[in-house]
Design an enzyme around this catalytic site. Structure first.
Site, PDB file in Angstrom:
ATOM      1  N   GLY A 166      -5.598  -7.357 -16.139  1.00  0.00           N
ATOM      2  CA  GLY A 166      -4.264  -6.991 -15.698  1.00  0.00           C
ATOM      3  C   GLY A 166      -3.663  -5.758 -16.348  1.00  0.00           C
ATOM      4  O   GLY A 166      -2.443  -5.683 -16.528  1.00  0.00           O
ATOM      5  N   LEU A 212      -9.278 -11.733   0.863  1.00  0.00           N
ATOM      6  CA  LEU A 212      -8.214 -12.458   1.562  1.00  0.00           C
ATOM      7  C   LEU A 212      -8.664 -12.759   2.990  1.00  0.00           C
ATOM      8  O   LEU A 212      -9.357 -11.956   3.617  1.00  0.00           O
ATOM      9  CB  LEU A 212      -6.926 -11.636   1.584  1.00  0.00           C
ATOM     10  CG  LEU A 212      -6.230 -11.458   0.236  1.00  0.00           C
ATOM     11  CD1 LEU A 212      -5.020 -10.542   0.385  1.00  0.00           C
ATOM     12  CD2 LEU A 212      -5.822 -12.796  -0.375  1.00  0.00           C
ATOM     13  N   ASN A 232      -4.145  -2.376  -2.122  1.00  0.00           N
ATOM     14  CA  ASN A 232      -5.169  -2.619  -3.141  1.00  0.00           C
ATOM     15  C   ASN A 232      -5.473  -1.324  -3.874  1.00  0.00           C
ATOM     16  O   ASN A 232      -5.364  -0.241  -3.292  1.00  0.00           O
ATOM     17  CB  ASN A 232      -6.448  -3.130  -2.465  1.00  0.00           C
ATOM     18  CG  ASN A 232      -7.550  -3.428  -3.472  1.00  0.00           C
ATOM     19  OD1 ASN A 232      -7.305  -4.042  -4.519  1.00  0.00           O
ATOM     20  ND2 ASN A 232      -8.770  -2.985  -3.184  1.00  0.00           N
ATOM     21  N   HIS A 292      -8.510   0.662  -5.919  1.00  0.00           N
ATOM     22  CA  HIS A 292      -9.969   0.655  -6.038  1.00  0.00           C
ATOM     23  C   HIS A 292     -10.387   1.789  -6.977  1.00  0.00           C
ATOM     24  O   HIS A 292      -9.922   2.918  -6.827  1.00  0.00           O
ATOM     25  CB  HIS A 292     -10.574   0.856  -4.641  1.00  0.00           C
ATOM     26  CG  HIS A 292     -12.061   0.824  -4.634  1.00  0.00           C
ATOM     27  ND1 HIS A 292     -12.778  -0.359  -4.706  1.00  0.00           N
ATOM     28  CD2 HIS A 292     -12.981   1.818  -4.584  1.00  0.00           C
ATOM     29  CE1 HIS A 292     -14.074  -0.088  -4.687  1.00  0.00           C
ATOM     30  NE2 HIS A 292     -14.223   1.222  -4.625  1.00  0.00           N
TER      31      HIS A 292
HETATM   32  C1  GRF Z   1      -9.230  -1.851 -11.713  1.00  0.00           C
HETATM   33  O1  GRF Z   1     -10.222  -0.929 -12.043  1.00  0.00           O
HETATM   34  C2  GRF Z   1      -8.948  -1.837 -10.236  1.00  0.00           C
HETATM   35  O2  GRF Z   1      -9.129  -0.584  -9.644  1.00  0.00           O
HETATM   36  C3  GRF Z   1      -9.963  -2.798  -9.693  1.00  0.00           C
HETATM   37  O3  GRF Z   1     -10.067  -3.804 -10.662  1.00  0.00           O
HETATM   38  C4  GRF Z   1      -9.707  -3.286 -11.933  1.00  0.00           C
HETATM   39  C5  GRF Z   1      -8.626  -4.157 -12.476  1.00  0.00           C
HETATM   40  O4  GRF Z   1      -8.316  -3.828 -13.796  1.00  0.00           O
HETATM   41  N1  GRF Z   1      -9.606  -3.263  -8.370  1.00  0.00           N
HETATM   42  P1  GRF Z   1      -7.094  -4.495 -14.519  1.00  0.00           P
HETATM   43  O5  GRF Z   1      -7.259  -6.007 -14.411  1.00  0.00           O
HETATM   44  O6  GRF Z   1      -5.835  -4.023 -13.847  1.00  0.00           O
HETATM   45  O7  GRF Z   1      -7.185  -4.030 -15.938  1.00  0.00           O
END
Ligand code: GRF
Length: 211
Positions: free
Chosen positions: A17, A98, A112, A114
């Protein structure tokens, strides 16, 4: 969270997170005028839930285990969305796909983040660390961040924002991930703010950010 803003978001996550933290920090610094209504995770032990609780944000473990099935879990998430009158659902490292149920109910209101350039480095299996590993294996000179609307296919919805990150000769997947993450932490709050300001316009699969 102290102040209440009329534009409400919720975050779904599965892990540490840090993106959630970047959102919380931006709100607390007054840079992101939104209310974070709740955080939910399919993993009971996700550290992201802890982060939320530290800031008195309601944080729930909602999964197929707690609610009988993935559909049951999504029904509960949708119930919370309605209860809290959430405008935008932000996926931040949420590793469950989802189902059409929630996507239909929240059409064009789920985003989202990525850690790679879509549509080239995404899809089933290409998430998190796997993306950075692939970039290094392919000898790519540029990677980056993509924020997109969520639709029924993995990493497929219309692209809202992208930012490139140069790959250094001595990078490995970890060092690249670290720099990409820094960009994520800047870009995600920015994009959420565009939504809150009503600046995001979708026309025929293409997204425009109005001034
Ligand atoms: C991030 O790199 C995001 O792009 C991907 O998952 C990771 C989550 O990291 N979808 P965090 O839990 O916010 O540290």
């Amino acid at each position: 969270m102290s102040e209440e803003y009329p534009y409400r978001i919720a975050v779904l996550l599965s892990g540490g997170g840090t993106n959630l933290q970047a959102i919380i920090d931006s709100i607390e610094l007054g840079k992101l005028p939104v209310s974070l209504a709740f955080v939910a995770s399919n993993k009971a032990k996700a550290y992201g839930l802890e982060r939320a609780r530290k800031h008195a944000i309601p944080a729930y473990h909602i999964s197929a285990k707690t609610h009988g099935s993935q559909h049951g879990a999504e029904q509960e998430i949708y119930r919370l969305i309605q209860e809290h009158q959430v405008h935008l659902l932000c996926l931040a490292g949420y590793l469950k796909k989802l189902s059409p149920f929630l996507i239909t109910k929240m059409r064009h209101r789920i985003i989202n983040i990525h850690p790679g350039i879509l549509p080239f480095l995404g899809g089933k299996g290409l998430y998190g660390h796997h993306v950075h590993q692939r970039v290094i294996e392919l000898g790519m000179k540029i990677s980056g961040v993509t924020i997109h609307l969520v639709d029924e296919e993995y990493d497929h919805g219309p692209i809202i924002a992208q930012e490139g990150v140069a790959v250094a000769d001595n990078d490995d997947a970890d060092s690249l991930a670290e720099r990409v993450l820094k960009v994520e932490h800047k870009l995600y709050p920015q994009v959420i703010n565009y939504f809150a300001q009503g600046k995001i316009r979708l026309e025929a699969r293409r997204i425009y950010i109005d001034d």
